[in-house]
Scaffold this motif. Sequence first.
Motif, PDB file in Angstrom:
ATOM      1  N   PHE A 123      46.804  45.248  31.958  1.00 36.93           N
ATOM      2  CA  PHE A 123      45.430  45.212  31.394  1.00 36.93           C
ATOM      3  C   PHE A 123      44.205  45.804  32.123  1.00 36.93           C
ATOM      4  CE2 PHE A 123      41.573  42.425  30.848  1.00 36.93           C
ATOM      5  CZ  PHE A 123      41.369  42.883  29.466  1.00 36.93           C
ATOM      6  N   LEU A 125      40.848  45.909  32.929  1.00 38.79           N
ATOM      7  CA  LEU A 125      39.207  45.747  32.897  1.00 38.79           C
ATOM      8  C   LEU A 125      38.505  45.950  34.200  1.00 38.79           C
ATOM      9  CD1 LEU A 125      36.678  44.496  31.133  1.00 38.79           C
ATOM     10  CD2 LEU A 125      37.810  42.288  31.982  1.00 38.79           C
ATOM     11  N   THR A 126      38.874  45.472  35.345  1.00 44.72           N
ATOM     12  CA  THR A 126      38.235  45.280  36.633  1.00 44.72           C
ATOM     13  C   THR A 126      38.038  46.770  37.085  1.00 44.72           C
ATOM     14  OG1 THR A 126      38.992  43.361  37.074  1.00 44.72           O
ATOM     15  CG2 THR A 126      38.164  44.358  38.841  1.00 44.72           C
ATOM     16  N   GLY A 131      33.492  43.703  38.616  1.00 48.28           N
ATOM     17  CA  GLY A 131      34.529  42.475  38.551  1.00 48.28           C
ATOM     18  C   GLY A 131      34.055  41.536  37.607  1.00 48.28           C
ATOM     19  N   SER A 132      33.519  40.486  38.363  1.00 47.92           N
ATOM     20  CA  SER A 132      32.884  39.345  37.083  1.00 47.92           C
ATOM     21  C   SER A 132      31.981  39.842  36.272  1.00 47.92           C
ATOM     22  CB  SER A 132      32.218  38.404  38.081  1.00 47.92           C
ATOM     23  OG  SER A 132      33.104  37.956  39.135  1.00 47.92           O
ATOM     24  N   PHE A 156      42.921  46.405  41.101  1.00 52.71           N
ATOM     25  CA  PHE A 156      43.725  45.359  40.983  1.00 52.71           C
ATOM     26  C   PHE A 156      44.453  45.151  39.562  1.00 52.71           C
ATOM     27  CE2 PHE A 156      39.801  43.665  43.629  1.00 52.71           C
ATOM     28  CZ  PHE A 156      40.571  43.864  44.761  1.00 52.71           C
ATOM     29  N   THR A 158      47.500  44.231  37.353  1.00 53.55           N
ATOM     30  CA  THR A 158      48.966  43.573  37.593  1.00 53.55           C
ATOM     31  C   THR A 158      49.825  44.230  36.736  1.00 53.55           C
ATOM     32  OG1 THR A 158      47.705  41.303  38.013  1.00 53.55           O
ATOM     33  CG2 THR A 158      49.974  41.252  37.376  1.00 53.55           C
ATOM     34  N   THR A 366      36.709  34.062  38.085  1.00 47.79           N
ATOM     35  CA  THR A 366      36.717  33.179  39.336  1.00 47.79           C
ATOM     36  C   THR A 366      36.461  31.807  38.716  1.00 47.79           C
ATOM     37  OG1 THR A 366      34.619  33.731  39.687  1.00 47.79           O
ATOM     38  CG2 THR A 366      36.035  35.196  40.797  1.00 47.79           C
ATOM     39  N   GLU A 368      34.143  30.044  39.671  1.00 46.25           N
ATOM     40  CA  GLU A 368      32.490  30.216  39.478  1.00 46.25           C
ATOM     41  C   GLU A 368      32.169  30.664  38.132  1.00 46.25           C
ATOM     42  OE1 GLU A 368      33.873  31.695  42.343  1.00 46.25           O
ATOM     43  OE2 GLU A 368      33.346  29.597  43.505  1.00 46.25           O
TER      44      GLU A 368
HETATM   45  C1  LIG Z   1      45.953  39.927  42.537  1.00 42.41           C
HETATM   46  C2  LIG Z   1      44.965  40.364  41.410  1.00 42.41           C
HETATM   47  C3  LIG Z   1      45.449  40.653  40.494  1.00 42.41           C
HETATM   48  C4  LIG Z   1      44.571  41.078  39.315  1.00 42.41           C
HETATM   49  N1  LIG Z   1      44.826  41.418  38.167  1.00 42.41           N
HETATM   50  C5  LIG Z   1      44.038  41.992  37.312  1.00 42.41           C
HETATM   51  C6  LIG Z   1      44.533  42.772  36.013  1.00 42.41           C
HETATM   52  O1  LIG Z   1      45.648  42.639  35.646  1.00 42.41           O
HETATM   53  N2  LIG Z   1      43.382  43.369  35.168  1.00 42.41           N
HETATM   54  C7  LIG Z   1      41.994  43.244  35.560  1.00 42.41           C
HETATM   55  O2  LIG Z   1      41.415  43.755  35.078  1.00 42.41           O
HETATM   56  N3  LIG Z   1      41.663  42.698  36.621  1.00 42.41           N
HETATM   57  C8  LIG Z   1      42.791  42.072  37.563  1.00 42.41           C
HETATM   58  N4  LIG Z   1      42.172  41.380  38.685  1.00 42.41           N
HETATM   59  C9  LIG Z   1      40.741  41.455  39.029  1.00 42.41           C
HETATM   60  C10 LIG Z   1      40.149  39.958  39.078  1.00 42.41           C
HETATM   61  O3  LIG Z   1      40.241  39.453  37.558  1.00 42.41           O
HETATM   62  C11 LIG Z   1      38.787  40.044  39.700  1.00 42.41           C
HETATM   63  O4  LIG Z   1      39.243  40.320  41.060  1.00 42.41           O
HETATM   64  C12 LIG Z   1      37.961  38.714  39.443  1.00 42.41           C
HETATM   65  O5  LIG Z   1      37.458  38.838  38.330  1.00 42.41           O
HETATM   66  C13 LIG Z   1      36.543  38.944  40.405  1.00 42.41           C
HETATM   67  O6  LIG Z   1      36.159  39.889  40.427  1.00 42.41           O
HETATM   68  P1  LIG Z   1      35.768  40.651  41.655  1.00 42.41           P
HETATM   69  O7  LIG Z   1      36.818  40.928  42.528  1.00 42.41           O
HETATM   70  O8  LIG Z   1      35.020  41.938  41.590  1.00 42.41           O
HETATM   71  O9  LIG Z   1      34.581  39.560  42.529  1.00 42.41           O
HETATM   72  P2  LIG Z   1      33.107  39.507  42.173  1.00 42.41           P
HETATM   73  O10 LIG Z   1      32.589  39.621  40.704  1.00 42.41           O
HETATM   74  O11 LIG Z   1      32.693  40.705  43.275  1.00 42.41           O
HETATM   75  O12 LIG Z   1      32.881  38.212  42.771  1.00 42.41           O
HETATM   76  C14 LIG Z   1      32.704  37.770  44.149  1.00 42.41           C
HETATM   77  C15 LIG Z   1      32.222  36.355  44.337  1.00 42.41           C
HETATM   78  O13 LIG Z   1      30.945  36.046  43.733  1.00 42.41           O
HETATM   79  C16 LIG Z   1      31.199  35.502  42.668  1.00 42.41           C
HETATM   80  N5  LIG Z   1      30.136  35.661  41.369  1.00 42.41           N
HETATM   81  C17 LIG Z   1      30.131  36.760  40.977  1.00 42.41           C
HETATM   82  N6  LIG Z   1      29.476  36.660  39.850  1.00 42.41           N
HETATM   83  C18 LIG Z   1      28.655  35.472  39.877  1.00 42.41           C
HETATM   84  C19 LIG Z   1      27.931  34.823  39.073  1.00 42.41           C
HETATM   85  N7  LIG Z   1      27.412  35.245  38.251  1.00 42.41           N
HETATM   86  N8  LIG Z   1      27.730  33.299  39.402  1.00 42.41           N
HETATM   87  C20 LIG Z   1      28.358  32.831  40.356  1.00 42.41           C
HETATM   88  N9  LIG Z   1      29.162  33.274  41.202  1.00 42.41           N
HETATM   89  C21 LIG Z   1      29.411  34.753  40.778  1.00 42.41           C
HETATM   90  C22 LIG Z   1      32.769  35.037  42.370  1.00 42.41           C
HETATM   91  O14 LIG Z   1      32.946  34.094  41.990  1.00 42.41           O
HETATM   92  C23 LIG Z   1      33.133  35.173  43.784  1.00 42.41           C
HETATM   93  O15 LIG Z   1      33.272  34.216  44.585  1.00 42.41           O
HETATM   94  C24 LIG Z   1      42.878  41.121  39.585  1.00 42.41           C
HETATM   95  C25 LIG Z   1      42.723  40.609  40.854  1.00 42.41           C
HETATM   96  C26 LIG Z   1      43.599  40.324  42.000  1.00 42.41           C
HETATM   97  C27 LIG Z   1      43.221  39.900  43.309  1.00 42.41           C
END
Ligand SMILES: Cc1cc2nc3c(=O)[nH]c(=O)nc-3n(C[C@H](O)[C@H](O)[C@H](O)COP(=O)(O)OP(=O)(O)OC[C@H]3O[C@@H](n4cnc5c(N)ncnc54)[C@H](O)[C@@H]3O)c2cc1C
Length: 380
Positions: A123, A125-126, A131-132, A156, A158, A366, A368
Amino acid sequence: MPFQLTDEQLLTRDAVRQFAEAEIAPIAAEIDRDHRPPLESIPKLAELGLLGLVIPEEYGGTGADSVSFAIAIEELSRVCGTHGVLVEAHSSLCTWPIVHHGNAEQKQKYLPALASGEAIGAFGLTEPGAGSDAAHTATTAQRDGDDFVLNGQKIFITNGGFAKTFVVIARSLLDVPGVKGLSAFIVERDTPGFQVLEPERKMGIRGSSTTPLAFSDCRVPAANLLGREGEGFKIAMQTLDGGRTGIAAQAVGIAQGAFEAACAYAKERVQFGQPIAALQAIQWMIADMAVDLEAGRALVYQAADLESRQEPHSQASAMAKLFCGEMATRVTGKAIQIHGGVGYTEAYPVERMYRDAKITEIYEGTSEIQRLVIARQYLR
Ligand SMILES: Cc1cc2nc3c(=O)[nH]c(=O)nc-3n(C[C@H](O)[C@H](O)[C@H](O)COP(=O)(O)OP(=O)(O)OC[C@H]3O[C@@H](n4cnc5c(N)ncnc54)[C@H](O)[C@@H]3O)c2cc1C
């Protein structure tokens, strides 16, 4: 009243536990050490029906209820977090949206291969800038005749290294900003212009393949649009509602494995002339871990049961994911503490479990973001 598992759910638990101990436990440390995806497990997982759990029987799946699915993920993760997420991402993130949003042709074309293990699902999305915040998805899908032309990058993902079927979220309504311009597509691995890049080297779940994806004028037939144009965000969020329960189940499994290892070690390790299990300091840690596990498992079953009964479950799955992710980090940390110095070495599995647990606080939203989802329900 504690959640009562049905006879069928208990059978699922016993069968997956037996399989995991016989087939997965022996390779769990090695795939972690070598960052090696356990491809040899795929036919075995398929044979046990674990790749078709969320697929109806008419398409070759087992059509299991969501509690059985959670139990299966917990049992795999109890011995190996990598195997837990392989099955979870394949099932919850790729197969589920095809089952629930695919048309008859798409289901017929993709589900039997996903159930048999001939195709593993992923899947996307990211992205680097989203990310978030999925509203900033920059991958585009521009309509051109009978195709959509995809350009952009995902990170990222999976199962990326070996998946054949990808559900990808991209912006197809280019003049519609935010999440309303997003659509979901089924993308096959061998589509020209689609490239899977080098896997990440990670802290934990090291056998899980986590890769970037690149789309460069990648033509996807319009027949592969999942749901309607503009429904991509809705599909992704519904997908993640179930996925989060699956990750919570993974977290419970990892924590359960560490808890059992800690109990065994406490009974065997002698200091001051007695097993450390006789020390109250150790007993209190064991008690806290047991309570954490029971609470986490109850939240998982509650969310999964709501999903099985087709009742709203976003709130319950966010609560389960939030609590269980943080709980798994706590419990695996205490398991290391109970082991003392050896717990910090590769000689004991709790070191791997601690590293594996951390990701359950991050992916599929996350902690959060789970707090945002939960608080929103009370404050709107
Ligand atoms: C091993 C692994 C497997 C993964 N597998 C997949 C997958 O199969 N498909 C896919 O699409 N994605 C996947 N991901 C991505 C994963 O879902 C994202 O890493 C995650 O959603 C966080 O996004 P980010 O890393 O960009 O962090 P960011 O969004 O940059 O967040 C950084 C920090 O800021 C905080 N933050 C961000 N926005 C807010 C807010 N509005 N309020 C409070 N805090 C906030 C976060 O909680 C975090 O602490 C994977 C990631 C990893 C590491």
